[in-house]
Design a protein around this motif. Structure first.
Motif, mmCIF file in Angstrom:
data_model
loop_
_atom_site.group_PDB
_atom_site.id
_atom_site.type_symbol
_atom_site.label_atom_id
_atom_site.label_comp_id
_atom_site.label_asym_id
_atom_site.label_seq_id
_atom_site.Cartn_x
_atom_site.Cartn_y
_atom_site.Cartn_z
ATOM 1 N N PRO A 1 0.812 -1.234 0.000
ATOM 2 C CA PRO A 1 0.000 0.000 0.000
ATOM 3 C C PRO A 1 0.842 1.279 0.000
ATOM 4 N N ASP B 1 1.635 2.044 -3.589
ATOM 5 C CA ASP B 1 0.458 2.032 -4.471
ATOM 6 C C ASP B 1 0.183 3.435 -4.996
ATOM 7 N N GLY C 1 -3.307 4.525 -6.010
ATOM 8 C CA GLY C 1 -4.283 4.779 -4.935
ATOM 9 C C GLY C 1 -5.485 3.854 -4.976
ATOM 10 N N HIS D 1 -5.313 0.385 -3.986
ATOM 11 C CA HIS D 1 -5.236 -0.749 -3.052
ATOM 12 C C HIS D 1 -6.401 -0.644 -2.056
ATOM 13 N N THR E 1 -6.659 -1.071 1.011
ATOM 14 C CA THR E 1 -6.300 -0.323 2.233
ATOM 15 C C THR E 1 -6.373 1.184 1.979
ATOM 16 N N ASN E 2 -5.853 1.621 0.836
ATOM 17 C CA ASN E 2 -5.849 3.063 0.553
ATOM 18 C C ASN E 2 -7.252 3.585 0.247
ATOM 19 N N TRP F 1 -8.813 3.985 3.579
ATOM 20 C CA TRP F 1 -8.406 5.249 4.223
ATOM 21 C C TRP F 1 -9.190 6.420 3.654
ATOM 22 N N ALA G 1 -3.785 9.199 2.658
ATOM 23 C CA ALA G 1 -3.241 8.005 2.003
ATOM 24 C C ALA G 1 -3.130 8.339 0.516
ATOM 25 N N PRO G 2 -2.367 7.549 -0.260
ATOM 26 C CA PRO G 2 -2.328 7.807 -1.703
ATOM 27 C C PRO G 2 -3.733 7.772 -2.293
ATOM 28 N N ASN H 1 2.026 11.410 -6.998
ATOM 29 C CA ASN H 1 1.984 10.304 -6.036
ATOM 30 C C ASN H 1 3.350 9.638 -5.881
#
Ligand SMILES: Nc1nc(=O)c2c([nH]1)NC[C@@H]1CN(c3ccc(C(=O)N[C@@H](CCC(=O)O)C(=O)O)cc3)C=[N+]21
Length: 297
Positions: free
Chosen positions: A124, A127, A130, A132, A134-135, A138, A145-146, A287
């Motif tokens: 992540p 990534d 942006g 993933h 998880t991102n 977020w 996060a990204p 990013n």
């Protein structure tokens, strides 16, 4: 596509939101940050994984590496032949996860393989798409996060042309994971403060929804789905939809979601090509630089 300020059908056409020009400006800004990283001994590196030989995908990946070279980001390119299996792609993903020279990477979509298995395997922190889980989580939670490149590219393009977003009614047409869905989440954050209606191909009366909008983001992937009669005079219309129409060139011609007569009604139009596409590349670069800054000693 028409140049800004040109007369057409007796009316002034919309101002062109020029993604290519903003990409150039963002490159100039990022070049300074890359130079500052170099002084700290950090060189950002973008990795790309490309499966197969689709000419469009090849062009995108090539453009991303050309962008990187222009601002001092190293390229790590993994081109895999058509027919490469998931296990092999995942092993390349793990290799890039572990490579300290690669500060961020993307797996160019589509691969023809399980997209979610691939996305989930990316570290992540690397990534830069942006995308993933998880991102994206977020993003839903409103934590830094990204962020996905195309939606942020849309917001940034509006910001650079002083099109007000806070308090605006935005109609997003399209609910895909790379544009529509995350764009709705981004625009409704406190920082952007827009009021968002997320429409899609199942929306009952699309025209009446779009007519309410101060800003229309057309990301349905249906050529010409947004026509002039659907647009409030003076509104900003961003053409994000990309359909490739075969024109015998091998690369194909890009057809957007926005019909030509929208230019007679709208205040601003982001064309396609020349609008959000280059902005996507600008936000990818951003990013990559941000990931490198976060990881820097
Ligand atoms: N993992 C992944 N990340 C992506 O960001 C990603 C992807 N997969 N798969 C495909 C889409 C599409 N995409 C574009 C990037 C640049 C332009 C772009 O710069 N277009 C130019 C030229 C268009 C042309 O003439 O072909 C323009 O709009 O002016 C367009 C589209 C990134 N994508």
């Amino acid at each position: 596509m028409l140049p800004a300020g040109r007369w057409k059908n007796g009316g002034v056409t919309a101002t062109r939101l020029d993604g290519q020009a903003i990409l150039k400006a963002i490159k100039d800004e990022l070049r300074v940050r890359v130079a500052a990283l170099a002084e700290r001994g950090v060189v950002p590196g973008l990795g790309t994984v490309l499966v197969g030989d689709d000419p469009g995908s090849r062009w995108y990946v090539g453009a991303k590496h050309k962008d990187c070279a222009e601002i001092g980001i190293t390229s790590i390119r993994r081109d895999l032949p058509a027919g490469t299996g998931l296990a092999e792609v995942l092993s390349v993903v793990r290799e890039l996860n572990d490579d300290p020279a690669c500060t961020g990477f993307i797996v160019q979509q589509p691969t023809g393989l399980d997209e979610f298995a691939i996305l989930s395997a990316v570290d992540p922190a690397k990534d830069v798409d942006g995308l993933h889980p998880t991102n994206l989580g977020w993003l839903v939670l409103g934590r830094p996060a990204p962020l996905p490149c195309t939606p942020v590219g849309c917001v940034e393009l509006l910001r650079r042309y002083d099109v007000p977003v806070a308090g605006a009614k935005v109609v997003v047409v399209g609910r895909g994971i790379t544009v529509g869905r995350p764009l709705g989440l981004i625009l409704t954050r406190r920082a952007e403060n827009a009021t968002v209606t997320l429409c899609h191909t199942g929306t009952r009366d699309l025209a009446s929804e779009v007519r309410q909008a101060d800003i229309v983001v057309a990301a349905a992937g249906v050529p010409g789905i947004i026509t002039g009669d659907m647009v409030k005079p003076g509104a900003a219309v961003l053409d994000v939809g990309v359909s490739r129409v075969d024109d015998g060139s091998g690369k194909g011609r890009v057809a957007g979601d926005v019909a030509d007569d929208v230019w007679d009604v709208a205040g601003y139009v982001s064309p396609n090509p020349g609008g959000v596409g280059p902005m996507t590349r600008a936000l990818l670069l951003s990013n990559v630089v941000e990931a490198a800054e976060r990881g820097a000693p």
